[in-house]
Design a protein around this motif. Structure first.
Motif, PDB file in Angstrom:
ATOM      1  N   TYR A   1       0.845  -1.215   0.000  1.00 60.83           N
ATOM      2  CA  TYR A   1       0.000   0.000   0.000  1.00 60.83           C
ATOM      3  C   TYR A   1       0.869   1.249   0.000  1.00 60.83           C
ATOM      4  O   TYR A   1       0.602   2.225  -0.700  1.00 60.83           O
ATOM      5  N   GLU A   2       1.935   1.194   0.797  1.00 58.34           N
ATOM      6  CA  GLU A   2       2.831   2.345   0.926  1.00 58.34           C
ATOM      7  C   GLU A   2       3.498   2.665  -0.406  1.00 58.34           C
ATOM      8  O   GLU A   2       3.624   3.825  -0.797  1.00 58.34           O
TER       9      GLU A   2
ATOM     10  N   TYR B   1       0.941   4.098  -3.568  1.00 58.93           N
ATOM     11  CA  TYR B   1       0.505   5.483  -3.679  1.00 58.93           C
ATOM     12  C   TYR B   1       1.697   6.405  -3.729  1.00 58.93           C
ATOM     13  O   TYR B   1       2.641   6.269  -2.972  1.00 58.93           O
TER      14      TYR B   1
ATOM     15  N   LYS C   1      -2.339   8.411   2.253  1.00 58.90           N
ATOM     16  CA  LYS C   1      -1.230   7.794   2.993  1.00 58.90           C
ATOM     17  C   LYS C   1      -1.019   8.566   4.270  1.00 58.90           C
ATOM     18  O   LYS C   1      -1.432   9.724   4.393  1.00 58.90           O
TER      19      LYS C   1
END
Lengths: 183, 167
Positions: free
Chosen positions: B53-54, B57, B66
């Protein structure tokens, strides 16, 4: 906002912290009466720490707490927490408002060597909250601020402004022209 | 001899003219930041690569989709110490990457609360728990002696890396 009081109330301060429960300071109005109020919570195993001082307590006309942070949601929750704590401790909450956010923008070159026409913009936003309380005693302020500051979230900065109430100095209590005789 | 004298005279004229206003040039420097390259994983040809996920984005989503990886007050308006915090952060991240080699599932989150430095990390269950405990104690001890402040590590273990999407 008058910053001078004609008579000083000498206040005996009794502040007690038991087992993480913070209690407001009980103030004695007159020096003559020697009765002291003691507040006890439900029985705790630890022995309470009681500190008693004879010096007069500081009086604050206004206590202003300003918090700054990058995240608005964090500041929202912290404001809720601080106002709840103030209400529970019996402090008079004057107002809790949000000053305008401050944005710092940088326009830099996108490339290492040439291409002056192609730039890049960065910005850094600082959100703020201000909580103002009026007519607070020194020990109450100390207790409240310690509690608030121990629970300050990471990435949030705090500034505290205290406006204290002082006695007028003796040499300006009476105007000069009353002593001199008119000729 | 005459030619060399003439050459030196020419050189002195040229050097004196270089210092005059007409010949001066200013150097204008700004920092070049790789805005379109830093912290972005782009779609590539060939095999799909997993992305957390980090990583999925891009930096302009910080604050919106974030969170912040390193939380301290020095980047706020009217506060200083940003450069020192950045250097400390870089050192801590490299230290964690090296000490727990191959075990880090995602980026390390660094939080500063007063004198306390909290390092939050998510690890893959690659080592035995006793080895993890030893490494946590070793890291805390070493970093607290190095930075002269309290250091705490909050660790969470995961079976395998959390994949958000494939690019």
């Amino acid at each position: 906002m008058a910053a001078c009081v004609s008579s000083v109330r000498s206040v005996r301060v009794l502040s007690k912290i038991i087992h993480g429960h913070f209690l407001p300071a009980a103030a004695v109005q007159h020096q003559a009466s020697s009765s002291r109020w003691l507040h006890w919570t439900r029985g705790s195993a630890l022995s309470p720490e009681v500190s008693l001082t004879e010096e007069p307590d500081a009086l604050y006309q206004e206590l202003s707490v300003r918090v700054k942070g990058h995240d608005r949601a964090v500041l929202d929750s912290y404001e809720f927490f601080a106002t709840l704590a103030a209400r529970e401790l019996g402090l008079t909450l004057e107002r809790a408002f949000e000053p305008r956010k401050h944005t710092e923008k940088l326009t830099l070159l996108k490339s290492v060597h040439i291409f002056k026409k192609h730039r890049v913009q960065y910005e850094s936003r600082t959100h703020q909250r201000c909580i103002q309380m009026s007519r607070v005693t020194g020990s109450t302020a100390r207790v409240y601020l310690e509690y608030i500051q121990r629970n300050l979230p990471e990435g949030v900065a705090m500034e505290v402004t205290k406006t204290s109430v002082e006695k007028i100095p003796e040499h300006i209590q009476k105007p000069l022209w009353t002593d001199c005789t008119l000729e | 001899m005459a030619t060399s004298f003439r050459q030196t005279k020419l050189l002195s004229i040229v050097s004196s003219q270089l210092n005059s206003a007409a010949c001066l040039r200013n150097i204008h420097c700004t920092a070049a930041c790789l805005k379109n390259c830093a912290a972005r994983i782009r779609v590539a040809k060939g095999d799909y690569k997993p992305v957390t996920y980090e990583q999925a984005y891009h930096p302009h989503h910080i604050g919106h989709r974030k969170g912040w990886l390193s939380q301290h007050t020095s980047n706020l308006h009217g506060e200083d110490g940003a450069a020192e915090r950045v250097v400390e952060d870089v050192f801590i991240r490299r230290f964690m990457y090296g000490t727990f080699h191959g075990c880090l599932a995602d980026e390390v989150v660094i939080k500063r609360r007063g004198n306390l430095l909290v390092i939050c990390a998510v690890m893959i269950q690659k080592l035995l728990p006793s080895k993890f405990y030893f490494l946590i104690g070793y890291t805390e001890e070493l970093l607290s002696h190095f930075y002269k402040c309290l250091v705490k590590i909050e660790m969470q273990t995961v079976e395998e890396k959390m994949v958000y999407k494939y690019l």
